[in-house]
Design an enzyme around this catalytic site. Structure first.
Site, PDB file in Angstrom:
ATOM      1  N   ALA A  19       0.833  -1.206   0.000  1.00 11.30           N
ATOM      2  CA  ALA A  19       0.000   0.000   0.000  1.00 11.30           C
ATOM      3  C   ALA A  19       0.863   1.251   0.000  1.00 11.30           C
ATOM      4  CB  ALA A  19      -0.939  -0.006   1.209  1.00 11.30           C
ATOM      5  N   SER A  45       4.212  -7.307   6.265  1.00  8.19           N
ATOM      6  CA  SER A  45       3.342  -8.420   5.882  1.00  8.19           C
ATOM      7  C   SER A  45       3.377  -8.694   4.386  1.00  8.19           C
ATOM      8  CB  SER A  45       1.904  -8.136   6.330  1.00  8.19           C
ATOM      9  OG  SER A  45       1.805  -8.136   7.736  1.00  8.19           O
ATOM     10  N   THR A  46       3.546  -7.645   3.564  1.00 13.81           N
ATOM     11  CA  THR A  46       3.583  -7.856   2.116  1.00 13.81           C
ATOM     12  C   THR A  46       4.667  -8.849   1.739  1.00 13.81           C
ATOM     13  OG1 THR A  46       2.705  -5.653   1.602  1.00 13.81           O
ATOM     14  CG2 THR A  46       3.974  -6.752  -0.120  1.00 13.81           C
ATOM     15  N   ARG A 290     -11.968 -19.085   5.116  1.00 12.77           N
ATOM     16  CA  ARG A 290     -11.012 -19.297   6.193  1.00 12.77           C
ATOM     17  C   ARG A 290     -11.648 -19.392   7.574  1.00 12.77           C
ATOM     18  NH1 ARG A 290      -6.210 -15.102   4.311  1.00 12.77           N
ATOM     19  NH2 ARG A 290      -5.333 -16.430   2.684  1.00 12.77           N
ATOM     20  N   SER A 391      -6.355  -9.018  -0.224  1.00 12.30           N
ATOM     21  CA  SER A 391      -5.685  -8.016   0.620  1.00 12.30           C
ATOM     22  C   SER A 391      -4.640  -7.212  -0.148  1.00 12.30           C
ATOM     23  CB  SER A 391      -5.052  -8.675   1.847  1.00 12.30           C
ATOM     24  OG  SER A 391      -4.231  -9.755   1.478  1.00 12.30           O
TER      25      SER A 391
END
EC number: 1.4.3.16
Length: 540
Positions: A19, A45-46, A290, A391
């Site tokens: 992002a 996290s990416t 999930r 995401s």
């Protein structure tokens, strides 16, 4: 009051994942940008995302199908407009990523034409996941980092944490409340810097570190959510914490994820005796969303008294497994396990924060000039459960839309000449850091036990009482001692923990990722859980 080192830019972006970096690259052609990274620039996290990015590239697929799959996974409370906005702009934004140099896997079709290799994951009715083997995030992040570090208008500050946002009304400035900058903890020099900015963007990721077991890197401490709340922004849907069903159960790799794509390519979930259980839970079996899979694993573990369940793809050809999952195969071999020959032990772990700071189509928050994009935000895309591989897509789409809005508004924004310096005149060096460590462990354990996969009203009430006590201790510590990385993260985590519990207590039903034994049924109609600060917190 001490003199504080000062920085200045047009746009301050707090966070260096997909992002933040995609936004930085879009803005940097015309504006000066500073990007903050809490650790090394690619540590987020990416980088660790394995699965891929969802977008319609197959002629048998459609945007309408992507929209419907997302709405179904979101359990009835997605914002349809947000879902359509993201799905309809997905291909354009993924193409932009390809144009930056990201290499997705391709294959040769029977007709001899080369096309992108698309995989399928839980909740998707078509193959629409573009991926780079089983390390898509690494390919995306390293490409964007390289582009950003070589751009003359982008300054990347590593090992730098945002302490808090600087808001105009705290300075007595007239007009609407707007963000004018931020205080930044420079971990390299161990001092707080003041940064002037015409716009500030929160791209800080989620808050899964609030739980004892998580697939996220250590930096996922909810910083952006906490800072936005203190600045006066609404937050929403924080009760919906996604627990990834299949984190590796191994003492030497507690944060290691076994991607959804394994099940997409035919892996089975099994009990210790080798029997499958997902076909008895959901007609989609291992490809159920999930929340259903994570709850099923949790139920089996508790019913059998087992430490873990098992993920088995050993029935597939060895070459197929090694070709599609080279990173996972190599990692497991290092740990003494062979993905092609044996079932792999797995447990659920906190993975993704579906709620966050309330924003519009352009990532705008309730404070002028303050934006939030990516996992830190609540756009309405995910509803009560995020569908796999939406995401990274959300990061790209809102990076694009926020860039348009920031660029459009920039000519009318005037920077503030003098910002308040960070005041350390009444604090001292920390005396006993064991206080931070103790509170840190207590918070994460109580969140896991009381606010985890299965909840009750009594558990939530217990959690809130203890969190309130922890907040008092941490606020007192913060007021009296110099800041540190652990103190900043703990302060933010305990704030987000409170917001998670308060959102959970508002929801008198079970829906998606929020399951409570006291209200096991889903209401006929529901909407997002929205919290509003009564009064913005006073910055120090």
């Amino acid at each position: 009051m001490m003199t504080t080192p000062e920085l200045s830019c047009d746009v301050l972006i707090i966070g260096s994942g997909a992002a933040g970096l995609s936004l930085a690259l879009r803005l940097a052609e015309k504006h000066k940008v500073i990007v903050l990274s809490k650790g090394p620039v690619s540590e987020g996290s990416t980088f660790y995302a394995q699965g891929g990015i969802a977008a319609v590239f197959d002629e048998t697929d459609s945007i309408a199908s992507h929209v419907e799959d997302t709405l179904i996974a979101g359990a009835g409370i997605c914002d349809r407009h947000a879902v359509e906005f993201v799905a309809s702009n997905a291909r354009t934004c993924v193409q932009w990523l390809i144009d930056q140099g990201v290499l997705f896997d391709t294959h040769v079709q029977p007709n001899g034409k080369e096309s992108y290799h698309l995989t399928r994951e839980g909740g998707h009715s078509h193959r629409r996941i573009l991926h780079a083997a089983d390390a898509t995030g690494k390919e995306v992040e390293t490409t964007l980092v390289s582009r950003a570090q070589n751009h003359p208008n982008i300054q990347v500050l590593e090992r730098s944490n945002a302490v808090d946002l600087i808001i105009s009304d705290k300075m007595g400035l007239p007009g609407p409340r707007r963000v004018v900058g931020a205080w930044i903890w420079n971990r390299n020099k161990e001092w707080v810097e003041t940064c002037h900015a015409k716009s500030v963007v929160l791209a800080t990721g989620g808050a899964s570190k609030v739980y004892q077991y998580t697939t996220n890197p250590d930096i996922s401490s909810g910083d952006g959510i906490a800072m936005a709340w203190r600045a006066g922004c609404r937050v929403a849907n924080l009760e919906f914490n996604q627990f990834h069903p299949t984190a590796l159960y191994h003492p030497q790799a507690r944060n290691f994820l076994l991607t959804e794509a394994l099940r997409g390519e035919g892996a089975y979930l099994k009990r210790p005796d080798g029997s499958r259980f997902m076909p008895d839970v959901d007609e989609r079996g291992e490809l159920a969303p999930r929340d259903i899979v994570a709850r099923a694993i949790d139920h089996e573990m508790k019913q059998l008294g087992a430490d873990c369940m098992f993920l088995d793809i050993s029935h597939k050809p060895d070459d197929f497994v090694r070709q599609h999952f080279p990173m996972i195969y190599a990692k497991l071999l290092d740990l003494g396990m062979d993905l092609t020959k044996e079932p792999i032990p797995v447990v659920p772990a906190a993975h993704y924060t579906c709620g966050g700071v309330v924003v519009d189509d352009y990532g705008r928050t309730d404070v002028d000039g303050l934006y939030a994009i990516g996992e830190v935000s609540y756009t309405g895309l995910h509803g009560a459960n995020r569908m796999a591989s939406n995401s990274l897509l959300e990061c790209l789409v809102y990076g694009w839309s926020a860039a348009m809005d920031i660029d459009r508004r920039m000519p009318s924004v005037h920077s503030v000449d003098a910002l308040p310096a960070w005041d350390e005149s009444r604090v001292e060096n920390a005396d006993e850091r064991v206080v931070i460590q103790h509170n840190w462990h207590e918070l994460r354990l109580l969140m896991w036990d009381y606010v985890g996969i299965v909840r009750t009203t009594k558990r939530l009430e217990r959690a809130l009482r203890r969190i309130t006590m922890l907040q008092q201790e941490i606020d007192e510590y913060y007021a009296n001692f110099r800041v540190s990385n652990n103190l900043l993260e703990l302060r933010n985590l305990v704030q987000v923990a409170e917001l998670i519990v308060r959102c959970a207590m508002m929801r008198k039903e079970s829906r998606g990722l929020h399951f409570t034994l006291d209200y096991p049924q889903q209401l006929a109609e529901s909407g997002p859980s929205i919290l509003s600060p009564l009064t913005p917190h006073i910055n120090r």
